[in-house]
Design an enzyme around this catalytic site. Structure first.
Site, PDB file in Angstrom:
ATOM      1  N   ASN A  21      32.589  48.307  18.252  1.00  0.00           N
ATOM      2  CA  ASN A  21      32.936  47.213  19.166  1.00  0.00           C
ATOM      3  C   ASN A  21      32.922  47.621  20.644  1.00  0.00           C
ATOM      4  OD1 ASN A  21      35.581  48.615  18.230  1.00  0.00           O
ATOM      5  ND2 ASN A  21      36.090  47.678  20.181  1.00  0.00           N
TER       6      ASN A  21
ATOM      7  N   ASP B 282      36.446  42.488  17.749  1.00  0.00           N
ATOM      8  CA  ASP B 282      36.504  43.822  17.150  1.00  0.00           C
ATOM      9  C   ASP B 282      35.642  43.921  15.898  1.00  0.00           C
ATOM     10  OD1 ASP B 282      37.194  46.445  16.672  1.00  0.00           O
ATOM     11  OD2 ASP B 282      39.197  46.007  15.912  1.00  0.00           O
TER      12      ASP B 282
ATOM     13  N   ARG C   6      36.110  60.813   5.842  1.00  0.00           N
ATOM     14  CA  ARG C   6      35.344  60.152   4.778  1.00  0.00           C
ATOM     15  C   ARG C   6      34.422  61.081   4.004  1.00  0.00           C
ATOM     16  NH1 ARG C   6      35.629  55.738   8.641  1.00  0.00           N
ATOM     17  NH2 ARG C   6      37.266  54.382   7.872  1.00  0.00           N
TER      18      ARG C   6
ATOM     19  N   TRP D 265      31.547  55.315  13.989  1.00  0.00           N
ATOM     20  CA  TRP D 265      32.552  55.878  13.084  1.00  0.00           C
ATOM     21  C   TRP D 265      32.245  55.736  11.609  1.00  0.00           C
ATOM     22  CZ3 TRP D 265      34.993  52.065  10.267  1.00  0.00           C
ATOM     23  CH2 TRP D 265      35.040  50.777  10.818  1.00  0.00           C
TER      24      TRP D 265
END
Lengths: 271, 533
Positions: B255, B298, B127, B237
């Site tokens: 999660n 999740d 990213r 993340w």
């Protein structure tokens, strides 16, 4: 060892596919390669050049950045024993063991510097690099040094020994991204460095000070490129013999990125 | 120094003085620059430490956006769905894909250097980079943090975050806080316990590590039944936010594992599905707020925490706004972590009937993954996800990409296997009927009330994130390939450009020599736009 594993795997696969590929039974030790070099210079230079270079009637076999059709030990062995049908490359008539010696030699001249045992003191070489050689003004090794020239942290795994020697001793063509340039702006400011990139509309200049100067050419009066690389090339003369050798040895051991670039055609079977 | 004050040039409405002939990288992105929210540069993943993604640039505005045209395209070789957020420092743009970083001339798109990591482990996305002083930093598919010289791309140092052979890697853009590089981990879906690390930006030495899954005896460990903490997940993340005045770092935690079956991990499973506030000097936990205790869907809580100072119930407050993957929009006091407000920002939400006064979800019994499959809304992909939201101080609106939709959620009794294997204990099948829709939604900051929405017609998934500008515009990249400028106050589409590729990245804006650009990664290309004249 990789070749053994390979043979085992192929052995299993041979039920469905090709027969196992033989590898050099004599190994690839420097002495084997040296005996191969002598045989080669005796049998092959009527067409290929001496020491594997380009000859009058045959292509260069050394590490010249070309794409080899035959790379694996087995494929080169096959060419030496059987020639290349339909071309001037003849079957040599060398005995198997001698053919394998020549195979070791050809593989050796295609090796990167880090594959070879280059004599010399690495630490002294580094002292030359940062000291009398003045190399670190332009080159970085492991995060230390200048940016004008390429990062040399992995040069041993990327370049052949010949390429290293040539870089230090011979004028060569300038690779893209390293062409020296002097830019004069409309205002009369003058900037020098290497052109990392350029086209008819813009120019991306890197100064020795690590500054990037990004020009729109409409703001520029002139951009004058030099035909001579900033890389000095008389180090065999300006350094002592030991200094030069130590420097070479040090460079040959720079393998920060340990994986060696696979030669194009590696693992392919011959034509 | 021949560097012209680009920001100053902008406030002079783009008057381009003769002193500003060249754009020069001073090779020094200072702490002060990082602290300044708005400038011609785009120095952090979300544009500023408060993650508002709001730029003060306004050359491109409601009245000029008509003449916004493509200026250049930079193709990233072999890229497919880029998620990189370009970082721009003094005319140089840095973009990434997994294992690779490119520096390009932000005015022309011409490449300056490229870096390729060898060997290149195939894992994505990436990213983007962080920048500080003369270096750019990025994380890799083989779980390293790499520092590159910003002028040449030479590797200066590498630090190993974790064992790639265990299954760890890292997709997020790191963040620089006071000379430290903050970097995290993925994935939580393999039962690997996450971490958030700080490294000395100069040397690469690790300074601290925060473990989102507490070890036995540590506070929070009582929220994990038995040995379940050992394969607990909780990864980091995405990039977080930072408040320099409070000196607090805010980071979203992912999660718990296994994702869809909580039977083996009875308890709230702290600090998964939480935002944590850390002391950036020590990594010590100051407070946390858990959005989804004992999550079964999740619903990673990594969505960007947006920091805003505003009047709340008559008093000036330091707030944090966060639109969670679980479907609720939250407002917290970011000094203390106190819950102030929460309300759904999607219509399809059936797992909770509301939030308690403390912000804890009031569960609807039975709406959770089962062996036979149960309809849960939002779907596991969430009502929000990693695509960045934005906040405009001019409109007072919080903008979020919202996914309406449900999934048929199943659980299984899968057990943990070391070595980087999935540990999800099943998942959901998305109900792709005509209620499955994506919107850009504008919420009132303090009440969460929907002020307007714009449907991303033709998009079957989230797409890219948002960018707000002082020009009264909200830029939005759609999965269907449209790059759109909406009027920030009412959502009216004022401009669009079809990129021909799926957009899965967030837009940015910057200026070089007094000219504003808007850029976004679309598919395999970086595209940059500016006014025709």
């Amino acid at each position: 060892m990789k070749p053994i594993l390979f043979a085992v795997l192929l052995g299993a696969a041979s039920l469905v596919a090709q027969p196992p590929k033989p590898s050099n039974p004599l190994g690839d030790a420097p002495a084997v390669a040296e005996s191969g070099r002598l045989l080669y210079n005796r049998s092959c230079t009527s067409c290929h050049g001496p020491d594997g270079g380009e000859g009058a009637r045959g292509p260069a076999l050394d590490f010249a950045g070309r794409r080899y059709f035959r790379v694996s030990e087995a494929a080169i062995f096959d060419v030496i024993k059987n020639g290349i049908p339909g071309t001037a490359m003849p079957a040599s008539g060398l005995a198997d063991n001698d053919a394998w010696r020549v195979v070791a030699f050809i593989r050796n001249i295609r090796a990167t510097a880090s594959d070879l045992v280059v004599p010399g003191e690495e630490q002294n070489g580094m002292a030359v690099f940062t000291g009398v050689g003045g190399c670190s003004r332009c080159h970085m090794i492991r995060g230390q040094g200048g940016v004008l020239g390429p990062d040399l942290s992995s040069i041993g795994a990327q370049a052949s020994l010949n390429r290293l020697r040539d870089a230090l001793t011979k004028e060569r063509s300038i690779p893209n991204g390293y062409r020296p340039v002097t830019v004069t702006t409309l205002k009369g400011e003058i900037f020098t460095g290497v052109a990392r990139n350029s086209d008819a509309f813009s120019l991306q200049l890197l100064e020795e000070s690590s500054k990037l100067r990004l020009f729109d050419l409409s703001e520029v009066r002139s951009a004058v490129f030099s035909k001579q690389s900033l890389m000095p090339h008389g180090y065999d003369k300006s350094l002592s013999k030991t200094q030069f050798q130590d420097l070479l040895a040090m460079l040959s051991r720079q393998t920060r990125t340990k994986v060696k670039a696979t030669l194009q055609g590696e693992n392919e079977v011959g034509r | 120094m021949t560097v012209c004050g680009i920001f100053r040039a902008m406030t002079l409405r783009g008057i381009f003085t003769a002193a500003c002939l060249t754009a020069a990288l001073t090779a020094q992105v200072t702490d002060r620059q990082l602290h300044e929210a708005n400038s011609a540069n785009w120095l952090t993943y979300n544009g500023s430490y408060d993650s508002r993604r709001h730029s003060a640039l306004k050359q491109v505005n409601v009245s000029t956006v008509d003449s916004l045209v493509a200026k250049w395209v930079f193709h990233v070789p072999n890229a497919t769905a880029l998620q990189t957020v370009p970082i721009v420092a003094d005319g140089v743009m840095y973009v990434t894909q997994p294992n690779e970083v490119y520096a390009v001339d932000a005015r022309t798109g011409r490449q300056i250097w490229e870096y390729h990591r060898v060997p290149a482990r195939q894992k994505g996305p990436n990213r983007g980079v962080a920048i500080w002083r003369d270096k750019v930093y990025f994380t890799t598919p083989d779980a390293f943090l790499v520092a590159l010289n910003a002028a040449s791309g030479n590797v200066v140092w590498e630090a190993k975050l974790a064992e790639a052979s265990d299954g760890y890697w890292s997709p997020a853009a790191p963040m620089i806080v006071n000379g430290k590089v903050i970097a995290g981990s993925a994935p939580g879906d393999h039962g690997l316990n996450g971490f958030l690390d700080a490294y000395d930006a100069t040397t690469g030495e690790r300074l601290w590590r925060f473990n989102p899954i507490p070890k036995p005896g540590e506070p929070g460990s009582e929220t994990w039944a038995g040995e379940s903490w050992k394969a607990g997940g909780g990864n980091t993340w995405l990039t977080g936010s930072y408040d320099p005045d409070l000196n607090l770092l805010y980071w979203g935690i992912g999660n718990p594992a296994p994702d869809f079956n909580g039977d083996v991990r009875k308890g709230d499973n702290l600090y998964t599905e939480s935002v944590v506030a850390l002391d950036p000097d020590t990594g010590r936990l100051k407070w946390y707020f858990q959005f989804t205790p004992h999550d079964l869907m999740d619903w990673d809580a990594v969505e960007i925490p947006v920091l805003v100072d505003a009047t709340y119930e008559g008093k000036p407050r330091k707030l944090m706004a966060h639109a969670d993957r679980n479907g609720f929009y939250y407002l917290l006091d970011r000094a203390t972590g106190k819950f102030l407000h929460g309300s759904p920002f999607v219509k399809q939400l059936n797992w909770a009937s509301g939030l308690t006064a403390a912000g804890r979800p009031i569960l609807v019994p039975g709406v959770e993954p089962t062996l036979m499959g149960t309809k849960v809304c939002p779907a596991a992909i969430g009502a929000a996800n990693w695509m960045s939201p934005a906040f405009s101080p001019d409109t007072g609106l919080f903008y979020v990409v919202a996914q309406e939709g449900c999934g048929i959620a199943n659980k299984s009794t899968e057990t943990f296997r070391p070595g980087g294997f999935q540990y999800r204990a099943t998942g959901d099948v998305e109900v792709r009927d005509d209620t499955w829709k994506v919107y850009v939604r504008a919420l009132d900051l303090t009440t969460g009330k929907l002020m307007w929405e714009q449907e991303r017609i033709g998009s079957t998934g989230f797409g890219g994130g948002l960018l707000s500008t002082a020009g009264g515009l909200l830029f939005s990249g759609e999965l269907n390939g449209e790059f759109v400028a909406l009027e920030a106050k009412n959502g009216k589409a004022l401009w669009h450009f079809y990129t021909g590729q799926r957009i899965t990245a967030s837009p940015i804006t910057y200026a070089v020599n007094g000219r504003q650009f808007v850029a976004i990664a679309a598919g395999s290309d970086i595209m940059s736009f500016g006014l025709l004249k």
